[in-house]
Design a protein around this motif. Sequence first.
Motif, PDB file in Angstrom:
ATOM      1  N   VAL A  34      45.873  73.080  44.122  1.00 17.86           N
ATOM      2  CA  VAL A  34      44.667  73.288  44.997  1.00 17.86           C
ATOM      3  C   VAL A  34      44.282  71.749  45.294  1.00 17.86           C
ATOM      4  CG1 VAL A  34      42.358  74.293  45.421  1.00 17.86           C
ATOM      5  CG2 VAL A  34      44.064  75.426  44.056  1.00 17.86           C
ATOM      6  N   LYS A  36      42.217  71.120  48.047  1.00 22.34           N
ATOM      7  CA  LYS A  36      40.807  71.113  48.929  1.00 22.34           C
ATOM      8  C   LYS A  36      39.978  69.706  48.289  1.00 22.34           C
ATOM      9  CE  LYS A  36      37.770  74.198  46.269  1.00 22.34           C
ATOM     10  NZ  LYS A  36      38.389  75.356  45.483  1.00 22.34           N
ATOM     11  N   SER A  57      41.306  75.431  51.205  1.00 26.11           N
ATOM     12  CA  SER A  57      40.137  76.188  51.414  1.00 26.11           C
ATOM     13  C   SER A  57      39.475  76.018  52.855  1.00 26.11           C
ATOM     14  CB  SER A  57      38.947  76.131  50.542  1.00 26.11           C
ATOM     15  OG  SER A  57      39.832  76.264  49.269  1.00 26.11           O
ATOM     16  N   ILE A  77      43.489  79.521  50.972  1.00 28.81           N
ATOM     17  CA  ILE A  77      43.071  80.349  49.723  1.00 28.81           C
ATOM     18  C   ILE A  77      41.326  80.392  49.960  1.00 28.81           C
ATOM     19  CG2 ILE A  77      44.668  79.866  48.040  1.00 28.81           C
ATOM     20  CD1 ILE A  77      42.682  77.593  46.838  1.00 28.81           C
ATOM     21  N   MET A 161      39.841  86.402  42.438  1.00 24.37           N
ATOM     22  CA  MET A 161      38.705  85.292  42.088  1.00 24.37           C
ATOM     23  C   MET A 161      37.516  85.821  41.400  1.00 24.37           C
ATOM     24  SD  MET A 161      38.730  81.962  42.596  1.00 24.37           S
ATOM     25  CE  MET A 161      37.563  80.630  42.635  1.00 24.37           C
ATOM     26  N   THR A 199      42.459  80.083  37.643  1.00 21.08           N
ATOM     27  CA  THR A 199      42.274  78.451  37.861  1.00 21.08           C
ATOM     28  C   THR A 199      42.170  77.548  36.607  1.00 21.08           C
ATOM     29  OG1 THR A 199      39.767  79.087  37.659  1.00 21.08           O
ATOM     30  CG2 THR A 199      40.697  79.450  39.762  1.00 21.08           C
ATOM     31  N   SER A 200      41.511  76.468  36.801  1.00 25.59           N
ATOM     32  CA  SER A 200      41.574  75.648  35.850  1.00 25.59           C
ATOM     33  C   SER A 200      40.670  76.070  34.565  1.00 25.59           C
ATOM     34  CB  SER A 200      40.881  74.213  36.173  1.00 25.59           C
ATOM     35  OG  SER A 200      41.625  73.516  37.302  1.00 25.59           O
ATOM     36  N   ILE A 216      45.383  76.040  40.628  1.00 22.55           N
ATOM     37  CA  ILE A 216      44.702  74.747  39.778  1.00 22.55           C
ATOM     38  C   ILE A 216      44.259  73.404  40.770  1.00 22.55           C
ATOM     39  CG2 ILE A 216      44.963  73.147  37.713  1.00 22.55           C
ATOM     40  CD1 ILE A 216      45.299  76.204  37.163  1.00 22.55           C
ATOM     41  N   SER A 218      41.034  71.178  39.696  1.00 19.74           N
ATOM     42  CA  SER A 218      39.959  70.025  38.843  1.00 19.74           C
ATOM     43  C   SER A 218      40.889  69.899  37.813  1.00 19.74           C
ATOM     44  CB  SER A 218      38.713  70.685  38.670  1.00 19.74           C
ATOM     45  OG  SER A 218      38.779  72.011  38.051  1.00 19.74           O
TER      46      SER A 218
HETATM   47  C1  LIG Z   1      38.896  75.647  44.347  1.00 23.32           C
HETATM   48  C2  LIG Z   1      39.556  76.843  44.192  1.00 23.32           C
HETATM   49  C3  LIG Z   1      40.475  76.863  43.133  1.00 23.32           C
HETATM   50  C4  LIG Z   1      40.958  75.981  42.039  1.00 23.32           C
HETATM   51  O1  LIG Z   1      39.893  75.758  41.165  1.00 23.32           O
HETATM   52  P1  LIG Z   1      39.780  74.528  39.997  1.00 23.32           P
HETATM   53  O2  LIG Z   1      38.835  75.089  39.337  1.00 23.32           O
HETATM   54  O3  LIG Z   1      39.411  73.259  40.846  1.00 23.32           O
HETATM   55  O4  LIG Z   1      41.056  74.649  39.307  1.00 23.32           O
HETATM   56  C5  LIG Z   1      41.498  78.193  42.744  1.00 23.32           C
HETATM   57  N1  LIG Z   1      41.211  79.258  43.709  1.00 23.32           N
HETATM   58  C6  LIG Z   1      40.417  79.279  44.734  1.00 23.32           C
HETATM   59  C7  LIG Z   1      40.095  80.406  45.788  1.00 23.32           C
HETATM   60  C8  LIG Z   1      39.655  77.945  44.949  1.00 23.32           C
HETATM   61  O5  LIG Z   1      38.622  77.915  45.954  1.00 23.32           O
END
Ligand SMILES: *Cc1c(COP(=O)(O)O)cnc(C)c1O
Length: 222
Positions: A34, A36, A57, A77, A161, A199-200, A216, A218
């Motif tokens: 990820v 963004k 994003s 995403i 999410m 996610t992270s 992933i 952060s």
């Molecule tokens: C930012 C984001 C992630 C990544 O999250 P991290 O905590 O940085 O790994 C994953 N999915 C979506 C939809 C996001 O907006």
Amino acid sequence: MLKIQENLKKIHEKILTIRKKYYIPQKKIKLLVVSKSRSIQEIQTAILCKQYEFGESYIQESLFKIKTFKNIKWHFIGHIQSNKTRIISTNFDWCHTVKNEKIAKKLNKHRYNIAPKLNILIQIDIRDNFSMSKINVNNFKNLIKKIILLKNLNLRGVMGMPYKFIHYNDQVKSYQNVPLYFSIMKDIHPDVDTISIGTSHDMQAAIISGSTLIRIGSYIFD
Ligand SMILES: *Cc1c(COP(=O)(O)O)cnc(C)c1O
């Protein structure tokens, strides 16, 4: 930039460790990087580490990145605004956050004459309802049936999410209905192959819940 390289190595090792520990049978767990709010240099470093799929994003910042790097698969995403469907459909390879027929139809319309089809995931509502209500399941089934009729879209699976839970048990609970939604989808459309969760901060909970694609950011860049 060395840090990015190390973190990517660590994350691939972590996926392997979790799979071994819990005997995870999925053939493949894809790592979506990820990117963004990350710079061109940071993305470049990840590409040098053989990462070829990135998630964005925000339309505004993503277009320059997409133009800069060729042979990358770009996944949208973020939240889809109706007036951004053309930009998403003509620039991205995947869209994870389709929630209704109106948006799906618009994405389909703008993908006209562009090969291959746009890969689509239906974002399921796992934030507010831990129990699967009849209405939700019926709406979900109807949406699947509508989307598979759209010729320029390729329905690939589900995306979830949840809220950010600190405790592992809460994270697992937040994903508990995801495999059910996926199997309902697979009954209607057997080609689906993707569960985009994790996610992270909740990778392990997502992987034991059947994730085939973790998103992933952060952990890699911070
Ligand atoms: C930012 C984001 C992630 C990544 O999250 P991290 O905590 O940085 O790994 C994953 N999915 C979506 C939809 C996001 O907006």
